[in-house]
Write an enzyme that holds these catalytic residues in place. Structure first.
Site, PDB file in Angstrom:
ATOM      1  N   LYS A 170       0.874  -1.173   0.000  1.00  0.00           N
ATOM      2  CA  LYS A 170       0.000   0.000   0.000  1.00  0.00           C
ATOM      3  C   LYS A 170       0.907   1.218   0.000  1.00  0.00           C
ATOM      4  O   LYS A 170       1.475   1.597   1.012  1.00  0.00           O
ATOM      5  CB  LYS A 170      -0.903  -0.004   1.239  1.00  0.00           C
ATOM      6  N   GLY A 201      -4.450   3.345  -2.257  1.00  0.00           N
ATOM      7  CA  GLY A 201      -5.568   3.733  -1.412  1.00  0.00           C
ATOM      8  C   GLY A 201      -5.134   4.674  -0.314  1.00  0.00           C
ATOM      9  O   GLY A 201      -3.953   5.023  -0.196  1.00  0.00           O
ATOM     10  N   GLY A 203      -4.508   5.888   3.618  1.00  0.00           N
ATOM     11  CA  GLY A 203      -3.982   5.249   4.815  1.00  0.00           C
ATOM     12  C   GLY A 203      -5.038   4.783   5.798  1.00  0.00           C
ATOM     13  O   GLY A 203      -5.019   3.619   6.235  1.00  0.00           O
ATOM     14  N   PRO A 204      -5.995   5.656   6.171  1.00  0.00           N
ATOM     15  CA  PRO A 204      -6.998   5.240   7.157  1.00  0.00           C
ATOM     16  C   PRO A 204      -7.940   4.143   6.658  1.00  0.00           C
ATOM     17  O   PRO A 204      -8.647   3.536   7.470  1.00  0.00           O
ATOM     18  CB  PRO A 204      -7.771   6.539   7.424  1.00  0.00           C
ATOM     19  N   GLY A 207      -4.655   1.271   4.263  1.00  0.00           N
ATOM     20  CA  GLY A 207      -3.535   1.018   5.166  1.00  0.00           C
ATOM     21  C   GLY A 207      -3.980   0.344   6.449  1.00  0.00           C
ATOM     22  O   GLY A 207      -3.360  -0.615   6.910  1.00  0.00           O
ATOM     23  N   GLU A 245      10.059   2.083  10.581  1.00  0.00           N
ATOM     24  CA  GLU A 245      11.082   3.122  10.383  1.00  0.00           C
ATOM     25  C   GLU A 245      10.333   4.441  10.451  1.00  0.00           C
ATOM     26  O   GLU A 245       9.551   4.777   9.567  1.00  0.00           O
ATOM     27  CB  GLU A 245      11.799   2.926   9.051  1.00  0.00           C
ATOM     28  N   CYS A 279      13.752  11.674   6.570  1.00  0.00           N
ATOM     29  CA  CYS A 279      13.600  11.368   7.996  1.00  0.00           C
ATOM     30  C   CYS A 279      14.931  11.393   8.730  1.00  0.00           C
ATOM     31  O   CYS A 279      14.979  11.678   9.924  1.00  0.00           O
ATOM     32  CB  CYS A 279      12.929  10.010   8.175  1.00  0.00           C
ATOM     33  N   GLU A 369       9.837  16.793  14.556  1.00  0.00           N
ATOM     34  CA  GLU A 369      10.243  16.638  13.161  1.00  0.00           C
ATOM     35  C   GLU A 369       9.435  17.592  12.281  1.00  0.00           C
ATOM     36  O   GLU A 369       8.202  17.550  12.266  1.00  0.00           O
ATOM     37  CB  GLU A 369      10.021  15.194  12.711  1.00  0.00           C
TER      38      GLU A 369
END
Length: 462
Positions: A170, A201, A203-204, A207, A245, A279, A369
């Site tokens: 995904k 698709g 995430g909510p 995922g 990660e 990141c 971040e």
């Protein structure tokens, strides 16, 4: 841009059960360039069932044959390198030269490294009177981010296939086109049907369905710590393995003996790379008080040279987020010495390369971040103070140390609570383990350590 109107399921492009679509926007001009399906839980279920059906045959495939498929995949990606770069530039906004060198070049190298590992790795070993077997963990649910979209796909899918696992991917909704191109490459490389499946698709929806699906044995996720925490909780309820990660707030520690100009210039370049959407970026520059003013002047000058050389951030929400952090930094007492929250262009999700001086460890911009082209410069009193500041966040993904002597830098790096440290500008190694301490994640990617995440261990006693 070319886009498929279906999902890649069991070796073919098939219509999605979900009726909604995702609009892909070019962040450089804010124009819709493609539409792809927004797969739902039904699509995820079909993909997982295909992966489970393909698992027995693929896991029993000799490692040499798995290596051959990965070699073929690497070759397809290499042949389509220019197309990969153009696709990433269109949907992420990365400058084309950077897309060609990094967004296309790095995944090709990683795919090649796993082709070699699949052929050479020992999947069993003798330990006294036992034979220890390293077997594929099963079906992998891979959820990948948008900032290095193809690299993150390959860093999960290649070791999973090398291990004998099957995969449902995904990808991030901002960068689905490169995932579709990857699915084409997998197909062209002759990977058997069902071994790799792709569901685009949200995430909510997709995922979440993938993370909680009972047919998934391992969830490998790269993204924010907040989402990683939710995925870990979901997987924990099912006693399911996760590899995470997550975020970072990496320190670039410049010791007094370092070549200051080189350390500052490389540090600024590191933060501005990929428009700050990395990141592991060294977003906190730590400089001794005696050299602080000089470092700030050098950093401001270096950032100013970037101007329009960096691309936009990925979307309007990310631009607003980065601007908000800049404004908050200034409100909390940081001094703006380059860039700022004002947009440098009328169109596109651009943020000016920004440097904040007089940042203190407790400020928001030193703790959270930002994920944009924003550098915070902090001063320290002595080496112990520098170490306290460097280790003083919830993150521990990466970092850097600069010193006149390599041994001095290494001694400091050994005391840092972080998963990877560059010494005096050391080059990125795609075969070395990458991953974080603390809230930067669980597990490792790349090289043999990355392969191990997709294996489980069985011992036979004789």
């Amino acid at each position: 841009m070319k886009a498929h109107d279906g999902i890649y399921l069991d070796g073919a492009w098939r219509p999605a059960a979900g009726r909604d679509v995702i609009e892909v926007v070019d962040p450089a001009d804010e124009q819709v360039i493609a539409r792809v399906p927004a797969g739902d839980a039904e699509d995820v279920d079909a993909a997982v069932r295909a992966a489970r059906a393909a698992l027995p045959a693929w896991s029993a495939t000799p490692p040499a044959e798995r290596a051959a498929r990965l070699t073929a995949l690497r070759d397809v990606l290499a042949r389509r390198k220019a197309e990969i770069a153009e696709t990433v530039t269109a949907e992420l906004g990365s400058p084309l030269a950077f897309s060609h060198a990094v967004h296309a070049g790095l995944p090709i190298a990683v795919a090649g490294s796993y082709a070699e590992l699949a052929a050479t790795h020992s999947f069993e070993e003798k330990v006294g009177n036992s034979t220890v077997l390293h077997e594929p963990i099963g079906v992998v649910g891979a959820i990948t981010p948008w900032n290095y979209p193809l690299h993150q796909i390959v860093a999960k899918v290649a070791p999973a296939l090398a291990a004998g696992c099957t995969v449902v991917l995904k990808p991030a909704e901002d960068t689905p086109l490169i995932a579709q191109l990857f699915a084409e490459a997998v197909h062209e490389a002759g990977v058997p049907a069902g071994v790799f499946n792709l569901v685009t698709g949200l995430g909510p929806v997709a995922g979440q369905a993938l993370a909680e699906h009972p047919g998934v044995d391992l969830v490998s996720f790269t993204g924010s710590t907040a989402v990683g925490r939710r995925i870990a909780a979901t997987a924990g309820a099912a006693i399911k393995k996760v590899a995470l990660e997550l975020g970072g707030k990496s320190a670039n520690v410049i010791l007094p003996s370092a070549d200051l100009a080189k350390a500052v210039n490389v540090g600024v370049a590191n933060v501005m790379s990929n428009s700050g959407q990395t990141c592991s970026a060294w977003t906190r520059m730590l400089v001794h008080r005696d050299r602080y003013d000089e470092a700030v002047e050098l950093a401001a000058a270096a950032a100013a040279k970037y101007g329009d050389r960096i691309g936009p951030v990925v979307n309007a929400a990310q631009r607003a987020r980065v601007r908000g952090y800049i404004e908050k930094g200034v409100a909390e007492g940081a001094r703006l010495v380059a860039g700022g929250p004002e947009s440098p262009r009328e169109r596109g999700y651009f943020v000016a390369p920004t440097v904040l001086a007089d940042v203190t460890p407790e400020m928001t911009v030193a703790q959270e971040e930002i994920f944009g082209p924003v550098l915070s410069i902090l001063r320290y009193e002595d080496e112990e103070d520098a170490l306290r500041i460097a280790n003083g966040t919830v993150y521990g993904l990466a970092g850097a140390v600069w010193a006149g002597e390599e041994a001095e830098a290494v001694a400091f790096a050994r005391r840092m609570d972080t998963g990877q440290v560059d010494i005096n500008g050391g080059r990125f190694n795609p075969r070395a383990p990458f991953g974080g301490y603390k809230q930067s994640g669980v597990g490792r990617e790349l090289g043999a350590h990355g392969l191990a995440e997709y294996l489980q261990t069985k011992s036979l006693q004789f």
